[in-house]
Motif scaffolding. Structure first.
Motif, PDB file in Angstrom:
ATOM      1  N   LEU A 144       1.027  -1.444   0.332  1.00 14.18           N
ATOM      2  CA  LEU A 144      -0.179  -0.133   0.501  1.00 14.18           C
ATOM      3  C   LEU A 144       1.105   1.429  -0.022  1.00 14.18           C
ATOM      4  O   LEU A 144       2.558   0.913  -0.030  1.00 14.18           O
ATOM      5  N   PRO A 145       0.144   2.187  -0.256  1.00 13.13           N
ATOM      6  CA  PRO A 145       0.936   3.865  -0.288  1.00 13.13           C
ATOM      7  C   PRO A 145       1.587   3.725   1.332  1.00 13.13           C
ATOM      8  O   PRO A 145       0.114   3.409   2.238  1.00 13.13           O
ATOM      9  N   TYR A 146       2.292   4.383   2.112  1.00 17.81           N
ATOM     10  CA  TYR A 146       2.819   5.186   3.036  1.00 17.81           C
ATOM     11  C   TYR A 146       2.250   6.135   3.666  1.00 17.81           C
ATOM     12  O   TYR A 146       1.673   6.868   2.866  1.00 17.81           O
ATOM     13  N   SER A 147       0.852   5.854   4.555  1.00 21.73           N
ATOM     14  CA  SER A 147       0.044   7.040   5.047  1.00 21.73           C
ATOM     15  C   SER A 147      -0.099   6.182   6.423  1.00 21.73           C
ATOM     16  O   SER A 147      -0.080   5.982   7.031  1.00 21.73           O
ATOM     17  N   SER A 148      -0.319   7.786   7.393  1.00 17.91           N
ATOM     18  CA  SER A 148      -0.425   7.771   9.227  1.00 17.91           C
ATOM     19  C   SER A 148      -1.691   7.176   9.617  1.00 17.91           C
ATOM     20  O   SER A 148      -1.899   6.068   9.920  1.00 17.91           O
ATOM     21  N   ASP A 149      -2.789   7.580   8.367  1.00 15.21           N
ATOM     22  CA  ASP A 149      -4.376   6.891   8.321  1.00 15.21           C
ATOM     23  C   ASP A 149      -3.970   5.097   8.523  1.00 15.21           C
ATOM     24  O   ASP A 149      -4.586   4.861   9.784  1.00 15.21           O
ATOM     25  N   THR A 150      -2.968   4.386   7.113  1.00 18.25           N
ATOM     26  CA  THR A 150      -2.918   2.931   7.376  1.00 18.25           C
ATOM     27  C   THR A 150      -2.331   2.484   8.475  1.00 18.25           C
ATOM     28  O   THR A 150      -2.648   1.427   9.592  1.00 18.25           O
TER      29      THR A 150
END
Ligand SMILES: O=P(O)(O)OC[C@H]1O[C@](O)(CO)[C@@H](O)[C@@H]1O
Length: 520
Positions: A413-419
């Motif tokens: 997945l793309p990096y994200s703080s929500d993930t």
């Protein structure tokens, strides 16, 4: 308490005998002396490849000091030429130490703003292409072998948009990347030590080039590493020996989930240590499973397969929770640190300890025999196309799930703080419900880290693969596949490899990660 100064140990009495016996054996067999004399028979029969020529890290901090003036010269030149940002394009050992330096030091006044790109997700690569000020950005293409598909693909995407003089290469002498850099006219080529493997390269050019360019106090980092090198010389008071023996013996006694609790500003230590521990020890059905960034819970949620390694700083907020773990009888090892410049010492002690743990576990800590399988399966999918993937069902992972099993979440997945926040909630639910250790890694980054242990280590993993349907794609100039095809081939290849080892592996195409919790 151990007899070493930088490490504090709370290891329950029932393990103390095994540790003491092993320390005596280390003295009888001159383990430290043999390590320093680069005697590869500590880990493998005479003549085994990837052993004696993998010990250059023992004194690399001293040798790296000689490189500092040249690197500082590059930084001054870049600042004079108006550069503002630097982005590392690399994987595993070529990206993780720079990432820990970046997160620990933050933005320095005297250097470029550092970024690290270690993904093949089209959205992630595009994000860097869109948001970096490309006219004033230096791209550091980092690869020891010079042949890894991810950094070369990222290089190709960047090379369409920025001039060759905006690139430097960090690689081992004679690699394909060196040749490319010379042919294209990169600004500079910096060399690693071919006697050091990727995961042991933090204090060589691979960690240092980005850190110096970013203006971090690398002289102090190396100074702290040299201090640790001195601590790791003899039999007595040898912190690295003690740590390696303890981790090895605890793993043999079933405490094989090494759970990092790293205080700010060193909270990212686990992302680097994960590769060191997993790729080094996870083989021949043995290994120590590193657990990074798992929410820290009360002691009753943990099984008796855990050992906690607390990197403790004055700013840290984990002390009270860690104290409860000690009181409940979980082994806790504390490494005290003052701040980011201590990373040299912490990296060095970790490296020495993992080498010693390799001796205890009777494995070669310097090879990675199972990494190639996933790469081969990826290449086959890229060449022949996907035969379609059976996603499987979550119950394959949760049926009779209990320690010593572990639950690995792998997100292409793309990096994200929500993930990351949603994954943390998912991990917490799994730990609370099943008491098992959980891991999390972005794909393909984890393939160069915990990926080795997944296939080569104890067959106790349950694997949840998360993928998405990227809305956008991105060409890889000169290739007949795109980033979207590449990342999906990596996910397919890994799923197939895990299943070929008889391991339960399930794929979920994510919308809402929180919804997965309800199905557990
Ligand atoms: O620096 P390279 O050669 O691109 O390799 C990246 C990573 O891939 C591996 O070789 C295998 O996963 C790691 O050991 C290494 O750190």
């Amino acid at each position: 308490m151990s007899d070493v100064t930088t490490i504090e140990a709370d290891v329950p009495e029932r393990y103390a005998d095994a540790v003491q016996t092993r320390l005596r054996r280390a003295a009888d067999e001159d383990i430290v002396g043999r390590l320093w004399r680069k005697d590869g028979t500590l880990w493998a029969p005479e003549g085994t490849p990837e052993v004696t020529n993998r010990l250059g890290w023992l004194d690399i901090a001293e040798r790296s000091q000689e490189q500092l003036a040249e690197l500082q010269g590059l930084r001054d030149e870049l600042l004079r030429d108006g550069y503002t940002d630097a982005v590392v394009l690399g994987m595993g050992g070529s990206s993780l130490a720079p990432e820990v330096f970046r997160q620990s030091f933050g933005k320095a006044d005297t250097g470029l703003t550092l970024h690290v790109l270690d993904s093949t997700h089209p959205q992630e690569v595009q994000k860097y292409l869109d948001t970096l000020p490309l006219e004033t950005t230096l791209a550091i293409v980092s690869s020891k072998s010079g042949g890894t598909i991810e950094p070369l693909s990222m290089y190709k995407a960047f090379s369409e948009r920025i001039d060759s003089t905006h690139f430097v290469a960090v690689t081992d002498p004679g690699s394909g990347l060196e040749e490319l850099a010379n042919a294209k006219g990169f600004r500079r080529v910096f060399y690693g030590d071919p006697d050091i493997g990727g995961r042991y390269s933090a204090l060589s050019a691979f960690g240092l080039v980005p850190a110096v360019v970013a203006g971090y106090d690398v002289a102090a980092v190396l100074g702290s590493a040299i201090g640790a090198q001195e601590e790791c010389q003899g039999e007595q008071g040898n912190a690295g020996l003690w740590l390696g023996v303890t981790l090895g013996e605890l793993a043999k006694a079933g405490r094989d989930k090494l759970t990092f609790v790293a205080d700010a500003p060193l909270s990212s230590y686990g992302v680097w240590a994960e590769q060191l521990v997993a790729e080094s020890t996870g083989k021949l059905g043995r290994g120590i499973l590193p657990i990074a960034d798992e929410p820290l819970l009360d002691p009753e949620h943990y099984g008796d397969d855990r050992v906690f390694l607390h990197v403790a700083t004055a700013q840290g907020s984990n002390a009270a929770k860690v104290a409860k773990l000690k009181d409940a009888g979980h082994p806790v090892i504390t490494i005290h640190a003052l701040g980011p410049t201590d990373l040299g010492r912490i990296f060095y002690l970790s490296e020495f300890a993992v080498a010693v743990a390799g001796w205890v576990l009777e494995i070669n800590p310097f090879d990675q025999p199972n990494v190639q399988e996933a790469k081969d399966n990826t290449n086959r999918v890229l060449k022949e196309g996907s035969a379609g993937v059976d996603a499987g069902s979550l119950s394959e992972l949760t049926d009779s799930l209990e320690p010593p099993a572990y639950f690995a979440i792998m997100g292409y997945l793309p990096y994200s703080s929500d993930t990351e926040a949603a994954v943390a909630r998912l991990r917490e639910t799994v730990v609370e419900k099943y008491k098992v250790a959980t891991t999390w890694g972005y794909g393909p980054r984890f393939l160069h880290s915990t990926g080795q242990l997944h296939k080569g280590g104890p067959k106790t993993g349950r694997f949840l693969q998360l993928v998405d349907e990227p809305g956008q794609d991105l060409e890889i100039p000169g290739e007949d596949f795109t980033f979207k095809t590449l990342i999906r081939a990596q996910a397919d290849g890994d799923l197939e490899t895990l299943r070929s080892h008889g391991l339960p592996a399930v794929r979920i195409t994510v919308g809402d990660i929180d919804a997965i919790k309800e199905q557990l």
